[in-house]
Design a protein around this motif. Sequence first.
Motif: not given
Length: 121
Positions: A92-121
């Motif tokens: 399902q994840l692969k299908d979603t990435i194929r259908e909406k690649p820009l949304t998938a990349v934006a989600s990955a960047v957002g999740i990475g940013f949130i994890l980076a903020l959480l790891s600083r504390r």
Amino acid sequence: MADTPEMAPTRGKTSNGAPRAASSRAKEKHLEDQIAQLQDDLKGIAATLARLSSDKVNEVKDVAKSEARHLQRQGQNVIEDVQDQAGELERQLKDTIREKPLTAVASAVGIGFILALLSRR
């Protein structure tokens, strides 16, 4: 002390003492036979208890092995179900990435940013 029939053998009547001595020996022999019989009975009881406990131990071992096999089968079924669900989620994840690649990349960047903020504390 007065002369009683029980004490007469010690005082001299040998003809009367012999039957009492033989009777006493017969009683001792009978008692020894009873003790020997009791010992044999106790050995038999001990052997029976040992056999019963051995049978019970084997029965418990068999039940434990059966339960272990049952639990192992259940564990394998759970693992297979989880693997199937993970494979479905991956598909399902692969299908979603194929259908909406820009949304998938934006989600990955957002999740990475949130994890980076959480790891600083």
